[in-house]
Write an enzyme that holds these catalytic residues in place. Structure first.
Site, PDB file in Angstrom:
ATOM      1  CG  ASN A  72      -1.818   1.247   1.247  1.00  9.51           C
ATOM      2  OD1 ASN A  72      -1.359   2.353   1.478  1.00  9.51           O
ATOM      3  ND2 ASN A  72      -3.099   1.042   0.996  1.00  9.51           N
TER       4      ASN A  72
ATOM      5  CB  SER B 289      -5.753   1.783  -4.442  1.00 10.18           C
ATOM      6  OG  SER B 289      -5.987   3.161  -4.282  1.00 10.18           O
ATOM      7  CD  GLU B 290      -5.640   4.111   1.168  1.00  9.94           C
ATOM      8  OE1 GLU B 290      -4.866   3.454   0.448  1.00  9.94           O
ATOM      9  OE2 GLU B 290      -5.356   5.228   1.637  1.00  9.94           O
ATOM     10  CG  ASN B 291      -9.796   3.873  -3.964  1.00  5.90           C
ATOM     11  OD1 ASN B 291      -8.656   3.426  -3.881  1.00  5.90           O
ATOM     12  ND2 ASN B 291     -10.315   4.257  -5.105  1.00  5.90           N
TER      13      ASN B 291
ATOM     14  CB  SER C 286     -10.387  -1.805   1.154  1.00  2.67           C
ATOM     15  OG  SER C 286      -9.126  -1.250   0.888  1.00  2.67           O
TER      16      SER C 286
END
Lengths: 234, 219
Positions: B22, B45-47, B87
């Site tokens: 990340n 990607s944390e979205n 996520s």
């Protein structure tokens, strides 16, 4: 089959009144329920508590509601793109609860899963932990965070059917499925509304049981916050 | 002294074959440009995306496909999309091998502050608190000294914390340092042309220097 279809955003939000707690799906401007936000702006409903990862930008999304001072409180993880938000926060006009993004998502999930609280390590030892219960599991500290209790959840999906089943597209999925599960009343606006039976049951992301009202939105602007490209042929 | 690109290039050497990584906003984003050839790395990607690809070609931008910095991006063969709860579930469950993020301050016991300047900057923590509380391995990419000329490597953080005792490694324009379990910044490498004395002057927290300190290499 229970028919969930309403005529449009105005009808969908008809009973959202002053002081309500609402969830709004989306990450940045990606996957936000544009039609319902515009309807809330037009309706000028006030004193809202709004749970949403971000606060839009100054002239789009939740930013439009901020401009009209419709919000009493905002619960978000990141509000960096909105100058009016920062101004209202620093002046004390707007109550703000900034919480970790994973905590925000999981408090939605807990509500939709019928669990009263979660334990997360996010925020342990920081000001986020102030006043919260801490439990130690296997040598590590966790904060207890409550499931959200929202009157309405408003989400945006790519496709939906008349039974309220939803499918999302690409990273516009983000918070939408977990918020859809978390509202006492969940409103879904979709780009394409089809008859029940037209979507493959194996491909449904949100089952219709969580969705109370659905309509096909119109005039999606789908604004891009950071347009980044590479040159072709390089 | 290293440029931002060179900091990113040095950090990229820490990434190993098979890692899920990340990358935060700022210098960490640049790391994607320097991932060593011949190794397979998946960017999270944390979205809600695993397998983040490069920026799209002009005209191929998709408003529905962005990264956590809200930039238009692409997917790659093998990519997957999921919701925000999953996520952060994979982050919390330590499925992500390495987190690289920026910081305003790091303390000698590994505390990090990077989300708030009281009365000034109010943007929020985004996913940073979740990431630092759960990541197995965290590398901080930042400038050694802030714009006011003050050290960002401190005995104790002065700004509101993002996480406690979580940072293991720091790469700055001056040096590569490990945060020791017992506290202190252990100097591992120095940027070309930078003296140990200068790093010492630029580090407000306890700096541990043992033996020869080699210059950082990017190849």
């Amino acid at each position: 089959m229970i028919n969930k279809v309403v005529s449009g955003a105005e009808e969908a939000i008809r009973d959202i009144s002053d002081g309500a707690t609402i969830m709004l799906g989306g990450f940045g401007l990606c996957g936000i329920p544009e039609n319902c936000i515009n309807a809330l702006v037009k309706k000028q409903v006030k004193q809202l508590t709004c749970i949403s990862n971000n606060a839009g930008v100054d002239d789009f999304g939740i930013g439009l509601m901020l401009k009209q001072r419709q919000l009493k409180k905002m619960i978000s993880s990141y509000v960096g793109e909105n100058a009016e938000f920062e101004r209202q926060l620093l002046s004390g006009e707007l109550e703000v609860d900034l919480i970790p993004q994973g905590t925000l998502a999981t408090r939605c999930l807990a509500a939709g899963y019928g669990m009263p609280a979660i334990f997360t390590p996010a925020g342990v030892g920081t000001e986020v932990a102030e006043g919260k219960e801490i439990r130690n599991f296997n040598g590590k500290d966790y904060l207890m965070e409550y499931a959200f209790d929202a009157d309405f959840a408003i989400v945006k999906a790519w496709k939906g059917d008349t039974a309220g089943n939803l499918m999302f597209r690409s990273t516009s999925r983000n918070f939408n499925p977990v918020m859809a599960m978390a509202g006492k009343v969940t409103i879904a606006e979709v780009e394409e509304l089809v008859e029940a039976g037209e979507l493959d049951p194996d491909h449904i992301h949100t089952p219709g049981i969580y969705v109370h009202r659905i309509f096909q939105g119109k005039d999606y602007e789908k604004r891009i916050e950071q347009r980044t490209v590479r040159k072709s042929g390089v | 002294m290293f440029s931002k690109e060179e900091i990113a290039q040095r950090i990229a050497k820490e990434i190993k074959d098979g890692y899920y990584v990340n990358l935060g906003i700022g210098i960490p984003t640049l790391v994607a440009n320097y991932i060593p050839k011949g190794i397979n790395v998946v960017l999270q990607s944390e979205n809600g995306l695993l397998g983040m690809g490069p920026f799209p070609f002009e005209g191929e931008e998709d408003a529905d496909l962005i990264n956590a910095g809200k930039q238009t991006i692409t997917t790659l063969p093998g990519s997957s999309i999921f919701d925000s709860a999953m996520s952060f579930g994979m982050i919390r469950a330590q499925k992500v091998d390495l987190t690289i993020l920026g910081a305003m301050e790091v303390s000698e016991n590994g505390d990090i502050a990077n989300w708030k300047i009281p009365g000034k900057m109010v943007k929020g923590m985004g996913g940073a608190m979740d990431l630092v509380a759960s990541a197995k391995n965290i590398i901080v990419a930042m400038q050694h000294i802030n714009k006011a000329g003050e050290s960002k490597l401190l005995p104790q953080c002065t700004l509101p914390l993002t996480g406690v005792k979580c940072i293991k490694k720091i790469v700055t324009e001056l040096a590569v340092l490990d945060v020791l379990p017992e506290g202190g910044f252990k100097l591992l490498e120095r940027a070309p042309g930078v003296s140990i004395e200068f790093i010492q002057q630029s580090t407000a927290g306890r700096l541990v220097v043992e033996g020869e300190i080699p210059e950082m290499r990017l190849d």
